[in-house]
Design an enzyme around this catalytic site. Structure first.
Site, PDB file in Angstrom:
ATOM      1  N   ASP A  69       4.578   3.729 -11.613  1.00 21.78           N
ATOM      2  CA  ASP A  69       4.713   2.798 -10.476  1.00 21.78           C
ATOM      3  C   ASP A  69       4.746   1.369 -11.006  1.00 21.78           C
ATOM      4  OD1 ASP A  69       1.876   3.006 -11.151  1.00 21.78           O
ATOM      5  OD2 ASP A  69       1.508   1.771  -9.381  1.00 21.78           O
ATOM      6  N   GLU A 106      -1.073   3.104 -10.269  1.00 24.67           N
ATOM      7  CA  GLU A 106      -1.935   2.197 -11.040  1.00 24.67           C
ATOM      8  C   GLU A 106      -1.959   0.806 -10.427  1.00 24.67           C
ATOM      9  OE1 GLU A 106      -3.661  -0.431 -13.842  1.00 24.67           O
ATOM     10  OE2 GLU A 106      -1.588  -0.593 -13.190  1.00 24.67           O
TER      11      GLU A 106
HETATM   12 ZN   LIG Z   1       0.443  -1.519 -16.070  1.00 21.41          ZN
END
Ligand SMILES: [Zn+2]
Length: 459
Positions: A100, A162
């Site tokens: 992501d 994340e």
């Molecule tokens: Zn990162």
């Protein structure tokens, strides 16, 4: 056993193979960047993340991992996991990255489209080109260079949330410890101190985010009729936020120590100005060395403010204003304590009896790595071979809450933070970029590391 000649021969051989793989690495990076995998369904349809995860799964399958699949984590995001059994007696290394990306932020600030990998002056621009798709490509290039000659067991996890801090993988890890267990955890979501300076990141700041809402009126009122005495929520918010900084712009939060001193290598001030692209004549904020301010002291940033935008604003006194405030927390301060201090400070600082609500978002604890084990020795040798320089250690402002979960779940594992995200990458900002030479050399470091570590750990 490796003797000097054998090591040099291996390094040269792998360097040649990595170099030959670079066109493919760039093509892969272009495909990855073209998928806007922002893990926020309010901004981007979740199909983009799904497609990116599937791309990653296929690529690592092709690179020799087994049973590569998407697993659902508790925040609804999918992580890509897989493994490769170790040769008899060999240790296992976990390879981590995330697929992501941050949203592009201000589209107009990008010199080329954020989701179109574009070369300028030898660098490759695009959202996620470094953080963390550059590191995904680094892993793939290292594995492709090794081919069937992978002397360790491998575990893979490439997470999908994340950047949003929603903690999917952090919740997943303790429940699936066996699936991910390894002797070394190669967390590739950082980078070198500068291009060409091989570095492991050993300190990460923690994070405490809150949303502060100031309310003053039952609704907006006409600024001509009521402006003056009518309590302005935006003005109250501005005053509240301003109290978070001293006269030099340094962070000042009641109850938190703002005088910490960094013990590792310093960060040259001129270099910092260049890396952060600070405009001429604009001062750096706070006092102490740059490294003190980055890695040893709390640092506050107002990430966003909800208030009427300029276009569309009316002649009205705002009744409500809201800000998202982020606090970076140095090692030594628990993130929860920092969030408590920030909350208390904001409430106490709000003027004029206005109503204040502080809502806590995620926190992430600060992290400090242990660097005395065989994996760090193997990494140092790999970096010397790839860069002609020994390893250096660095702190980093970013927080990776996963590191604390991993060290708790796998207390005996060595955790290494490295990757392609050197300062010029400007990760999270518009015009994020990566230096392809760093992908090449760090992929070589990774491949050499796996060999060195297998030799030192396997005998
Ligand atoms: Zn990162």
């Amino acid at each position: 056993m490796t003797d000097m000649t054998g090591q040099t021969g291996l390094a040269a051989d792998l360097a040649g193979r990595v170099a030959a793989l670079m066109p493919r690495a760039t093509a892969d990076l272009a495909e990855l960047v073209a998928m806007p995998s922002v893990a926020d369904p309010r901004q981007y349809p979740p199909e983009h993340c799904r497609r990116t995860a599937e791309w990653v799964a296929q690529a690592f399958t092709d690179a020799g991992l087994q049973d590569v699949r998407l697993v659902l984590t508790p925040d609804g995001s999918h992580a890509v996991v897989g493994h490769r059994p170790p040769p008899p007696g060999a240790p296992t290394v976990l390879l981590y990255s995330h697929y992501d990306v941050q949203p592009p932020l201000d589209d107009s600030a990008w010199q080329s489209p954020p989701f179109e990998l574009t070369e300028r002056d030898g660098r490759l621009y695009g959202r996620g080109s470094a953080d963390c798709k550059g590191n995904i490509v680094m892993h793939l290039t290292a594995l492709r260079a090794l081919g069937d000659d992978i002397p360790v067991g491998l575990k893979l996890v490439v997470e999908g949330s994340e950047e949003q801090g929603t903690g999917g993988l952090e919740a997943y890890v303790p429940e699936h410890a066996d699936e991910l267990r390894a002797d070394v955890l190669l967390i590739c979501d950082t980078g070198n101190a500068a291009v060409g300076v091989p570095t492991a990141t050993t300190v990460l700041r923690g994070l405490a985010n809150v949303v502060v809402t100031v309310s003053t009126l039952a609704g907006d009122v006409h600024s001509g009729m009521f402006g003056g005495p009518a309590p302005d929520a935006l003005a109250a918010l501005i005053r509240t936020l301003d109290s978070l900084r001293d006269a030099t712009g340094g962070t000042r939060i009641d109850g938190l120590d703002g005088s910490g001193v960094w013990q590792g290598a310093d960060y040259d001030e001129q270099q910092f100005r260049t890396d952060a692209a600070v405009l001429d004549g604009v001062a750096l904020l706070g006092s102490g060395t740059v490294a003190d301010r980055l890695w040893a002291r709390p640092a506050v940033t107002v990430l966003g403010i909800d208030c009427p935008p300029v276009v569309g604003s009316a002649a009205a006194v705002p009744a409500v204003a809201k800000a998202r405030v982020s606090l970076r927390v140095p090692p030594g301060t628990p993130a929860d304590a920092a969030a408590d201090a920030l909350t208390a400070h904001l409430k106490a600082a709000a003027p004029w009896g206005v109503q204040v609500q502080v809502e806590r978002e995620g926190t992430g604890s600060p992290f400090r790595a242990a660097t005395g084990g065989p994996a760090y020795a193997a990494l140092d040798r790999a970096m010397r071979d790839a860069y002609g320089k020994p390893i250096s250690f660095l702190g980093q402002g970013g927080s990776i809450p996963l590191c604390n979960v991993l060290t708790t779940t796998f207390p005996d594992a060595e955790l290494i933070l490295m990757g392609v995200e050197e300062p010029r990458c400007l990760i999270h900002a518009p015009n994020e970029s990566v230096d392809p030479a760093e992908i090449e050399r760090m992929a070589l470091v990774e491949a050499l590391f796996l060999h060195n570590y297998a030799n030192s750990a396997g005998g």
